[in-house]
Design a protein around this motif. Structure first.
Motif: not given
Ligand SMILES: Cc1ncc(COP(=O)(O)O)c(C=O)c1O
Length: 340
Positions: A175, A202, A204, A75, A178
């Motif tokens: 965003d 994401t 991730s 992201s 989570y």
């Molecule tokens: C709120 C938030 N958005 C985006 C990300 C990053 O996501 P990505 O790994 O998809 O770049 C994080 C990573 O900790 C996050 O806490």
């Protein structure tokens, strides 16, 4: 009706995007002598720049058309692209509600875009009366909302988000890194209602693929077209596209365990009297307050337990990620001794 072209930078609108060999011929049959690839090997070919297979599966699982899906190198890439597309360096601004994820501010700074920071209220909710004047600032192009919010763990109230989506003339980015850890619905359902909405998710976190670096942006076809225009042609590697495809086939493997362990961890933290406050969480981490966060953090590090010292953003608070049952037990035992 909101049209992103009206707020996008002129140079982006005028841009003729790079046309890759795979753009000019996209069939899979034939002798490929067009992309200066090495004819030998297993990773020798460039990946699909449009990630069509992956988008088709995501589209089926989410019930969202592929034209409304963008895939980024995490992201983090989407945050940067949105700022680059819509904010004129040295002139435009973005709004964030603090404390929140740090990359919005970093990407703004990299792009020489000003940052307006308005603190969340005591319940970590948007303070609409303080935000209101910014909504009329025509140089403010993007609002980044994080729900569930990092590092506080709570979801932002739906009513406040709707208010911002209706009143703001720029783009509201939600965003949802989570989102899988909460029972709250995703804002993806509102994409047709709000043409100025971008939702980011994401692979991730709940999907356990942080190393693969794949993030999703959902938005109107017009916004997705702009993102596609600006992204590097092969922004998601072949092995990483494949890793996500495999994960999507299997489903989120350890989500239930993480959620169960979150409850265990919350309870265990609650039993330590020196833990002054545990913030409610709808994410895979817990924010808690101690007498001296920096001291506690350092002492945990000495025991090779690495948490995140968030004292600089929420006074004397530490953010701990939910680990395995064993990792959490070790953490709690160490914390008990440190705070005794
Ligand atoms: C709120 C938030 N958005 C985006 C990300 C990053 O996501 P990505 O790994 O998809 O770049 C994080 C990573 O900790 C996050 O806490």
């Amino acid at each position: 009706m909101f049209n992103p072209d009206q707020i996008a930078r002129k140079n982006i609108l005028a841009l003729k995007p790079y046309s890759s060999a795979r753009d000019e011929y996209s069939g899979s049959d034939g002798i490929f002598l067009d992309a200066n690839e090495n004819p030998y090997g297993t990773l020798n070919r460039y990946p699909d720049p449009h990630q069509q297979k992956l988008k088709t599966v995501i589209s089926q699982q989410k019930g969202i058309s592929p034209e409304n899906i963008f895939l980024g190198n995490g992201s983090d890439e989407i945050i940067d692209l949105l700022i680059r597309i819509f904010c004129e360096p040295g002139k435009d601004k973005i709004l964030t509600l603090t404390p929140t994820y740090g990359m919005y501010a970093v990407s703004a700074a990299v792009n020489d875009v000003s940052l307006i920071e308005i603190p969340l209220d005591k319940q970590f909710q948007p303070d609409i009366s303080r935000i209101n004047p910014v909504l009329d600032d025509t140089n403010c192009k993007l609002i980044f909302l994080c729900s569930p919010n990092n590092p506080t763990g709570n979801c932002l109230e739906a009513e406040s988000i709707s208010t911002l989506l209706s009143r703001f003339k720029g783009i509201v980015v939600i965003d949802e890194a989570y989102i899988d850890f909460t029972t709250q619905p995703s804002w993806c359902r509102q994409l047709t209602a709000y043409p100025n909405l971008v939702v980011m998710q994401t692979f991730s976190k709940a999907w356990g693929l942080a190393a693969a670096r794949v993030g999703i942006g959902f938005g109107s076809a017009a916004i997705i077209q702009l993102l596609n225009k600006v992204k590097p042609p092969y922004n998601i590697s072949g092995p990483n596209q494949e890793a996500v495809l495999q994960a999507l086939e299997k489903g989120r493997q350890n989500l239930a365990d993480i959620l169960a362990e979150r409850t265990v961890l919350q309870k265990a933290l609650g039993e330590i009297t020196a833990v002054k406050k545990i913030y409610p969480t709808e994410a895979n981490f817990i924010l808690f307050e101690v007498a001296d966060a920096s001291d506690t953090y350092e002492k945990l590090v000495l025991q090779k337990i690495i948490t995140r010292n968030r004292h600089s953003v929420v006074r004397n608070c530490i953010r701990v990620t939910v680990g395995t049952a064993e990792e959490n037990k070790t953490f709690i035992t160490a914390l008990k001794t440190i705070l005794a």
